[in-house]
Design a protein around this motif. Structure first.
Motif, PDB file in Angstrom:
ATOM      1  N   LYS A 237       0.831  -1.207   0.000  1.00  0.00           N
ATOM      2  CA  LYS A 237       0.000   0.000   0.000  1.00  0.00           C
ATOM      3  C   LYS A 237       0.863   1.254   0.000  1.00  0.00           C
ATOM      4  CE  LYS A 237      -3.944  -2.092   2.380  1.00  0.00           C
ATOM      5  NZ  LYS A 237      -4.800  -2.075   3.607  1.00  0.00           N
ATOM      6  N   VAL A 238       1.912   1.254   0.819  1.00  0.00           N
ATOM      7  CA  VAL A 238       2.801   2.415   0.871  1.00  0.00           C
ATOM      8  C   VAL A 238       3.490   2.615  -0.470  1.00  0.00           C
ATOM      9  CG1 VAL A 238       4.886   3.345   1.941  1.00  0.00           C
ATOM     10  CG2 VAL A 238       3.136   2.259   3.354  1.00  0.00           C
ATOM     11  N   GLU A 239       3.912   1.516  -1.094  1.00  0.00           N
ATOM     12  CA  GLU A 239       4.591   1.623  -2.384  1.00  0.00           C
ATOM     13  C   GLU A 239       3.665   2.168  -3.457  1.00  0.00           C
ATOM     14  OE1 GLU A 239       7.204  -1.223  -5.442  1.00  0.00           O
ATOM     15  OE2 GLU A 239       6.233  -2.056  -3.620  1.00  0.00           O
ATOM     16  N   SER A 240       2.412   1.736  -3.453  1.00  0.00           N
ATOM     17  CA  SER A 240       1.450   2.256  -4.435  1.00  0.00           C
ATOM     18  C   SER A 240       1.173   3.733  -4.214  1.00  0.00           C
ATOM     19  CB  SER A 240       0.146   1.457  -4.353  1.00  0.00           C
ATOM     20  OG  SER A 240      -0.451   1.605  -3.076  1.00  0.00           O
ATOM     21  N   VAL A 241       1.098   4.151  -2.941  1.00  0.00           N
ATOM     22  CA  VAL A 241       0.888   5.578  -2.656  1.00  0.00           C
ATOM     23  C   VAL A 241       2.068   6.400  -3.127  1.00  0.00           C
ATOM     24  CG1 VAL A 241       0.634   7.257  -0.787  1.00  0.00           C
ATOM     25  CG2 VAL A 241      -0.692   5.149  -0.731  1.00  0.00           C
ATOM     26  N   VAL A 242       3.282   5.908  -2.886  1.00  0.00           N
ATOM     27  CA  VAL A 242       4.482   6.633  -3.311  1.00  0.00           C
ATOM     28  C   VAL A 242       4.532   6.737  -4.839  1.00  0.00           C
ATOM     29  CG1 VAL A 242       6.999   6.551  -3.371  1.00  0.00           C
ATOM     30  CG2 VAL A 242       5.784   6.051  -1.250  1.00  0.00           C
ATOM     31  N   ARG A 243       4.213   5.644  -5.534  1.00  0.00           N
ATOM     32  CA  ARG A 243       4.221   5.681  -6.997  1.00  0.00           C
ATOM     33  C   ARG A 243       3.191   6.663  -7.525  1.00  0.00           C
ATOM     34  NH1 ARG A 243       4.600  -0.785  -8.592  1.00  0.00           N
ATOM     35  NH2 ARG A 243       6.776  -1.099  -7.899  1.00  0.00           N
ATOM     36  N   GLU A 244       2.001   6.687  -6.937  1.00  0.00           N
ATOM     37  CA  GLU A 244       0.967   7.619  -7.376  1.00  0.00           C
ATOM     38  C   GLU A 244       1.399   9.059  -7.130  1.00  0.00           C
ATOM     39  OE1 GLU A 244      -2.609   8.907  -8.978  1.00  0.00           O
ATOM     40  OE2 GLU A 244      -1.672   6.917  -8.994  1.00  0.00           O
TER      41      GLU A 244
END
Length: 258
Positions: A237-244
Motif C-alpha cells: 500500500k505504501v509503495e502504491s501511494v508513493v508511486r501515485e
C-alpha cells in the motif's frame, strides 16, 4: 332518576374525575401506568394516592466508614492479583473464597474494557491504552512485558512466566526455539517430570507436554507468518501511494515546463 343521571353526566363533563369507590367508573378508567395517571385531590383520598418512593436517607458515619473499608479491602486483594500473586496466596492472606476472587477479577477486567473503549471513542487514546494494559494484567495475571507471550496458543499466565524466565521473551524467540527446548521449560512446572516420576503418570505427562510444546512452537510460527503477511500488505500500500505521488509530481513538472 333519569334526570339525576343526566345531571351527573353534565357535571362529569364539566369536572372530569375518577372516583375509587364507584365501580362503573373503574371499568371506564383508562389502563395507564401508575406513574402517568392523574387524579384530583377531591376524588382520591390520601390512602389511595399514587405511590411515592421513600426519600434516600443519608448513611450514618459508621455505615459510610464500613462501606469505604470494604471497598478498600477488595481493592487491596485486586492489587495483589495484578502483581501476579497466586490466587491461593491471596485467598489465604485476605481470607476470601477463590470463587469470589475469580469473579472479582472478571468484573474488574470487564469494567476496564468498557472504560478503555469509552476513552478510545472520545479520543483519550493514551488513557485507553493504560487501562487496556491494566486489563491484560488483571485478566491474564501477567505483567505487560510477559503479556505478549499470551498471544501464542496453549500459553497462559503460568506458561508465559516460565518462557519469560527462560529468556524466551518474544514470539520470535519462541518460534526460533526447538520443541525439545520448549518441552524442558514446560517440564519445570510438572512435579512428576521434575521429580523423576515413574510409570504411566510420567509417560502421560510427557506426551501432553510434548504436544503442548509442538503447539506452542507452531502457534508462534503462525503468528509471525500472519505478521509478515500484514507487513507485506502495508508495504504494498505504501509503495502504491508513493508511486501515485511520483506520477502526480511528474505531471505537475511537465505542466510547469510547458
Amino acid at each position: 332518576e333519569e334526570e339525576e343521571e343526566e345531571e351527573e353526566e353534565e357535571e362529569n363533563k364539566n369536572h372530569p374525575t375518577f372516583t375509587v369507590s364507584d365501580t362503573s367508573n373503574e371499568r371506564r378508567r383508562p389502563s395507564l401506568p401508575s406513574t402517568l395517571t392523574k387524579s384530583s385531590s377531591s376524588s382520591l383520598s390520601s390512602s389511595s394516592s399514587l405511590p411515592v418512593p421513600p426519600p434516600v436517607l443519608p448513611r450514618s458515619p459508621v455505615e459510610e466508614n464500613e462501606r469505604v473499608a470494604k471497598h478498600f479491602f477488595v481493592a487491596m486483594a485486586l492489587d495483589k492479583l495484578a502483581k501476579e500473586v497466586p490466587v491461593e496466596v491471596v485467598s489465604d492472606l485476605f481470607d476470601l473464597n477463590r470463587g469470589f476472587l475469580e469473579l472479582l477479577r472478571d468484573q474488574a477486567g470487564k469494567h476496564l474494557q468498557m472504560v478503555s473503549a469509552f476513552c478510545e471513542r472520545i479520543g483519550f487514546r493514551d488513557l485507553g491504552g493504560l487501562l487496556s494494559s491494566l486489563q491484560t494484567r488483571i485478566w491474564l495475571d501477567v505483567r505487560d512485558d510477559v503479556a505478549a507471550l499470551t498471544e501464542i496458543p496453549y500459553v497462559k499466565g503460568s506458561r508465559a512466566r516460565l518462557l519469560f524466565r527462560a529468556k524466551l521473551r518474544t514470539v520470535e524467540d519462541v518460534a526460533a526455539a526447538s520443541v525439545d527446548q520448549i518441552y524442558e521449560i514446560l517440564a519445570q512446572a510438572s512435579p512428576s517430570l521434575a521429580g523423576g516420576g515413574r510409570g504411566g503418570v510420567k509417560g502421560q505427562d510427557r506426551g501432553v507436554l510434548i504436544r503442548a510444546a509442538k503447539g506452542i512452537k507452531n502457534g508462534a510460527i503462525q503468528i509471525l507468518t500472519k505478521r509478515i503477511r500484514e507487513w507485506d500488505e502495508q508495504a504494498d500500500k505504501v509503495e502504491s501511494v508513493v508511486r501515485e505521488r511520483q506520477r502526480q509530481e511528474g505531471k505537475e513538472n511537465e505542466k510547469i515546463d510547458d
